[in-house]
Design a protein around this motif. Structure first.
Motif, mmCIF file in Angstrom:
data_model
loop_
_atom_site.group_PDB
_atom_site.id
_atom_site.type_symbol
_atom_site.label_atom_id
_atom_site.label_comp_id
_atom_site.label_asym_id
_atom_site.label_seq_id
_atom_site.Cartn_x
_atom_site.Cartn_y
_atom_site.Cartn_z
ATOM 1 N N ASP A 1 55.493 -93.164 -24.704
ATOM 2 C CA ASP A 1 54.356 -93.090 -23.785
ATOM 3 C C ASP A 1 54.840 -93.084 -22.331
ATOM 4 O O ASP A 1 55.563 -93.984 -21.908
ATOM 5 N N ARG A 2 54.408 -92.097 -21.579
ATOM 6 C CA ARG A 2 54.831 -91.984 -20.180
ATOM 7 C C ARG A 2 53.766 -92.464 -19.198
ATOM 8 O O ARG A 2 53.944 -92.364 -17.998
ATOM 9 N N GLU A 3 52.657 -92.938 -19.740
ATOM 10 C CA GLU A 3 51.561 -93.347 -18.861
ATOM 11 C C GLU A 3 51.580 -94.840 -18.553
ATOM 12 O O GLU A 3 50.740 -95.337 -17.818
ATOM 13 N N THR A 4 52.524 -95.566 -19.135
ATOM 14 C CA THR A 4 52.545 -97.019 -18.923
ATOM 15 C C THR A 4 53.093 -97.361 -17.542
ATOM 16 O O THR A 4 53.799 -96.569 -16.920
ATOM 17 N N ASN A 5 52.766 -98.569 -17.123
ATOM 18 C CA ASN A 5 53.287 -99.078 -15.859
ATOM 19 C C ASN A 5 54.800 -99.148 -15.869
ATOM 20 O O ASN A 5 55.457 -98.829 -14.882
ATOM 21 N N LYS B 1 56.349 -95.854 -15.200
ATOM 22 C CA LYS B 1 56.223 -95.498 -13.782
ATOM 23 C C LYS B 1 57.239 -96.259 -12.931
ATOM 24 O O LYS B 1 57.819 -95.711 -11.996
#
Ligand code: ZN
Length: 668
Positions: A87-91, A94
């Motif tokens: 998953d690339r949308e996690t904090n 980032k």
């Protein structure tokens, strides 16, 4: 030598080009326009294109010079960015991206400015997960290494707080070679390195070559040995590419002398011979005709704790004919400035030779000038060449312009200026007089003065960069308030000098602290120089209250009460710093720097950080390059167009694909 941005911010006029691209950690990424490129001839455009390719080919070198594991860390980050399947949308992801961006920005894992190691704000086990869920063929694994073994090896490099925690250590109570993480020396102590250098025989003492400039010093089987950066030597794969593009530049040269410069540079890269490097510099510095110009080589020595070994860099540029009229006036009067400088006549040059100065438009940045860039450069660095053949000094005006545009309306002046008058002066004259300061610093400051015949160029050791920058700044500050500049038409009223003095002292005493972590000392040479000048003038001017700290609404401000007396203090300190340099008085230099330029008032620092934080301004800036695109028709180049659409991450990933030539580690 170079001038770097002072973190001042100004306001100026209209805007239809997006200067500020993004901000992360303490960094802002900007874009610079290249005005005037379209008007160049097709041959000039092609020359810029091939030189810009050469400027990018050495990118890996700087990573490896800064730290031997930097390429491996960068490639690990890029493998994750390209192939991580989770998953690339996690904090967390980032935060990982922020770390990767910081590594690109610093060309490694140590902060580009403080040289302290910085850390991702994710946990090692999350990083391990990122690595495991990325394609292993993209990871910089050693020959027989498995992914788990690789993770065990790379984790302390990235996360261990103590391990190789600083790139450049200048603390003279330590072995500055062994405690620095930079990669100019391997298994060598400071004493051994100094002895090795001292034992070197100069073939021609009147024209000393820059010993050790282009090599790593290593100890193997108890033998000290230099690994020279050259074709067939250390970093060969990258240097071969640079040479390939330099060959393409030869037939495009604007004149015979420029062609000769390129030939000599190729010859130097091929042999590693420092005598040829000097020949190149002599030929290059006396080329006054070429419109297109570039530097490409192992040039600045700020990255080496001993100030001998040079990092690789490149800047491709062309002359801004209109703006250069200003610097020509300064150069044409160089002798007057030298004769009237407030220093001991024994330390003055009888004849100032060929201080050539121009305003340039930067077209491409590479190596140690990318993405964080200087705003002025003065070369060559060898003292004897400067003395006999002069030096070339440039002001990078499209870069300073972009800095100003990107910081418009950010509230900085309003927060740190004491009065509305000070703000008004800064807005009205700030950008103009700051450029003038850079011109004086580069065209005259570094080129002024001379060493006594018996003084060694290396006498000031770890304090040499700070004191040299102070000398050039003091020269500029002293003269910016001189009537002569009005006579020459360079400034119109003394208010302009006031604007510069306000900005300089405010920065040296307060606002540059925004660039330092709370609790840390001042380390960087340019910052030390500014602190030295500002604090020395504060102390010396105390009886007359020349400079004062004043409080208003619970906030601290810097106020200059007497600009003329301040100017005389600049002159007095210039005399002393020049004496220190000319006589090689290491002890006096050490005392000056240690007394005024290293320790920071913790209470003031905390206050400045607090106020600055509220403005949400990144204290450091850097640039993405424009992209030059050759246009062919029937296999003939008919034009080169310029494209500004690439963003920071795209550019970094592309560079790592197209311009990466070195192995993960470079033992020899
Ligand atoms: Zn400088």
């Amino acid at each position: 030598m170079r001038t770097i941005s002072k973190n001042n911010s100004y306001n100026s006029d209209n805007q239809n080009f997006s200067y500020l691209l993004e901000q992360f950690a303490d960094i802002k990424i900007m874009r610079y326009p290249v005005p005037g490129f379209e008007e160049l001839t097709i041959q000039q455009k092609e020359l810029i294109y091939v030189l810009s390719q050469a400027a990018l080919c050495g990118r890996d070198i700087i990573y490896d010079q800064f730290y031997k594991h930097n390429l491996a860390v960068r490639r690990t980050n890029e493998a994750i960015i390209e192939s991580y399947s989770g998953d690339r949308e996690t904090n967390d992801f980032k935060e990982f991206l922020v770390y990767a961006k910081r590594v690109w920005f610093s060309n490694g894992i140590h902060h580009h400015y403080s040289t302290d190691k910085f850390f991702p704000s994710i946990k090692p086990d999350y990083f391990a997960k990122l690595v495991k869920q990325s394609k292993s063929r993209l990871l910089p694994l050693n020959k027989t290494e498995m992914v788990d073994g690789f993770i065990a090896r790379i984790t302390p490099i990235i996360f261990d707080v103590e391990f190789d925690k600083k790139r450049i250590v200048l603390d003279s109570s330590k072995d500055i070679i062994q405690s620095s993480a930079s990669n100019f020396y391997q298994n060598v102590s400071q004493k051994e390195a100094e002895q090795f250098i001292a034992g070197f025989n100069q073939p021609n003492p009147d024209q000393p070559i820059s010993i050790g400039l282009n090599s790593r010093l290593v100890k193997e089987n108890n033998q000290l040995k230099e690994q020279v950066y050259k074709v067939g030597g250390l970093y060969s794969a990258a240097i071969e590419q640079i040479v390939f593009w330099l060959h393409k530049a030869l037939p495009l040269a604007e004149n015979e002398q420029q062609k000769r410069s390129i030939e000599l540079l190729i010859n130097y890269y091929t042999t590693g011979d420092l005598k040829i490097w000097d020949d190149y510099n002599v030929n290059w510095v006396t080329d006054q005709l070429s419109i297109i110009d570039f530097v490409n080589g192992f040039i600045e020595t700020y990255g080496d704790p001993l100030g001998m070994k040079a990092t690789w860099e490149s800047v491709v540029n062309f002359k801004d004919l209109e703006a250069s009229k200003r610097t020509e006036i300064i150069s044409n009067n160089a002798q007057w400035f030298e004769d009237n400088a407030p220093i001991d006549p024994r330390f003055k040059k009888k004849e100032v030779k060929g201080v050539s100065a121009k305003v340039i438009t930067v077209a491409q940045l590479g190596g140690d000038c990318y993405p964080a860039t200087p705003i002025g450069i003065n070369l060559p660095n060898a003292d004897w060449i400067r003395k006999h053949h002069g030096s070339k000094s440039v002001t990078m005006e499209n870069i300073t312009y972009s800095y100003d545009k990107a910081s418009e309306g950010n509230g900085f002046l309003e927060e740190f200026c004491f009065s509305d008058e000070e703000i008004a002066l800064a807005k009205k004259y700030g950008p103009k007089v700051s450029n003038l300061h850079t011109d004086l610093h580069e065209c005259l400051g570094h080129g002024s003065g001379q060493l006594l015949p018996e003084t060694s160029g290396e006498a000031l050791k770890n304090f040499s960069s700070t004191l040299e920058e102070a000398r050039a700044d003091l020269f500029a500050l002293y003269y910016i308030g001189d009537k002569k500049l009005e006579t020459l038409g360079l400034i119109s009223v003394f208010d302009e000098a006031k604007a510069e003095y306000n900005a300089y002292i405010r920065n040296g005493l307060m606002t540059q602290l925004t660039r330092i972590l709370l609790g840390n000392d001042m380390e960087q040479a340019h910052m030390r120089n500014r602190a030295l000048i500002a604090h020395w003038c504060l102390a010396e001017g105390t009886p007359d209250k020349v400079i004062e700290f004043k409080m208003k609404e619970g906030k601290t401000f810097v106020v200059i009460n007497d600009y003329q007396k301040l100017r005389l203090l600049f002159g007095k300190l210039l005399a002393e710093v020049q004496r220190i340099k000319s006589e090689g008085d290491y002890e006096a230099g050490k005392i000056l720097v240690e007394k005024y330029a290293i320790k920071i008032d913790q209470k003031l620092h905390a206050e400045v950080m607090e106020r600055f934080k509220k403005l949400n301004i990144a204290p450091y800036g850097g640039f993405v390059n424009p992209v030059f695109i050759p246009v062919y028709k029937n296999y003939t180049l008919v034009d080169v167009t310029i494209d500004y659409s690439e963003d920071y991450t795209q550019q970094m990933i592309r560079y790592s694909k197209e311009f990466s030539f070195l192995p993960d580690s470079n033992p020899n």
